[in-house]
Design a protein around this motif. Sequence first.
Motif, short mmCIF file in Angstrom:
data_model
loop_
_atom_site.label_atom_id
_atom_site.label_comp_id
_atom_site.label_asym_id
_atom_site.label_seq_id
_atom_site.Cartn_x
_atom_site.Cartn_y
_atom_site.Cartn_z
N LEU A 14 -30.02 -16.83 -6.29
CA LEU A 14 -28.85 -15.99 -6.02
C LEU A 14 -27.54 -16.75 -6.24
O LEU A 14 -26.67 -16.28 -6.98
N MET A 15 -27.42 -17.93 -5.64
CA MET A 15 -26.20 -18.71 -5.85
C MET A 15 -26.05 -19.16 -7.30
O MET A 15 -24.95 -19.45 -7.75
N ASN A 16 -27.16 -19.19 -8.05
CA ASN A 16 -27.08 -19.53 -9.48
C ASN A 16 -26.25 -18.51 -10.25
O ASN A 16 -25.72 -18.81 -11.32
N VAL A 17 -26.13 -17.32 -9.70
CA VAL A 17 -25.27 -16.28 -10.28
C VAL A 17 -23.89 -16.32 -9.64
O VAL A 17 -22.86 -16.24 -10.33
N GLY A 50 -38.10 -21.53 -8.00
CA GLY A 50 -37.93 -21.85 -6.60
C GLY A 50 -39.25 -22.02 -5.88
O GLY A 50 -40.32 -21.91 -6.47
N PRO A 51 -39.18 -22.27 -4.57
CA PRO A 51 -40.40 -22.52 -3.79
C PRO A 51 -41.34 -21.33 -3.75
O PRO A 51 -40.90 -20.17 -3.71
N GLY A 59 -34.46 -21.51 -2.29
CA GLY A 59 -34.60 -20.25 -3.00
C GLY A 59 -33.27 -19.53 -3.16
O GLY A 59 -32.98 -18.95 -4.22
N LEU A 60 -32.46 -19.55 -2.11
CA LEU A 60 -31.12 -18.96 -2.19
C LEU A 60 -30.30 -19.61 -3.30
O LEU A 60 -29.64 -18.93 -4.10
N ASP A 61 -30.35 -20.95 -3.36
CA ASP A 61 -29.60 -21.67 -4.40
C ASP A 61 -30.10 -21.34 -5.79
O ASP A 61 -29.32 -21.14 -6.73
#
Length: 234
Positions: free
Chosen positions: A107-110, A86-87, A102-104
């Motif tokens: 965290l959202m990758n899980v 991420g960034p 960064g969230l994607d």
Amino acid sequence: MTMGKVAIVTAGGSGMGAAVAKRFAQDGYKVAILSSSGKGEALAAELGGVGVTGSNQSNDDIQKLTDLTLEKFGRIDVLVNSAGHGPRAPILDITDEQWHTGLDVYLMNVIRPTRIIAPLMVAQKGGAIINISTAWAFEPSDMFPTSAVFRAGLAAYTKIFADTYAGDNVRMNNVLPGWIDSLPATEQRREMVPMQRYGTSEEIAATVAFLASTGAGYITGQNLKVDGGLTRSV
């Protein structure tokens, strides 16, 4: 050797994700790989599994791999959520868009694959989900600000998930790698590590394989540091 079990690995085209897929195949699992580069699909074919070229930021791509895995192998026993990068920037220079990225990525990758696959594990009364996080989730570094922030959130998500689904024999744990050889090596970073070396992707894969095994059947909701002693707090 494990026989008849099936593992999905996201972001499994290279680095730690690819090492995990290879280790599961070595241990007798059928493997399914999601990767945006196409390398995961090629690796899956090499390992006798199935692959989809797509993104863990796409519910449709995750669903496509899930459906293909069930069609080919009939079940899903293990889900390993890996991630890309991420960034990175000084914390006040990170834009709203970069924080959302960064969230994607971290965290959202899980959350996305878990939302699709965990109900299948609940229905079959068993499954293991292992997320590849970072050693800096609890001792954040300004080198990796978006990773540290959202993977601290991942630890909270993991504990809530573990509390909710432990009774269904569905476990979730996080592996927290330090400096690993899939990253560019520098002497300064190596000297930071008490063991005075980078870890290997194969060592991370072995840790993931353990957490997926029956020997780890009483472990859930945990964050396991695999960093050569770099971070040692409770």
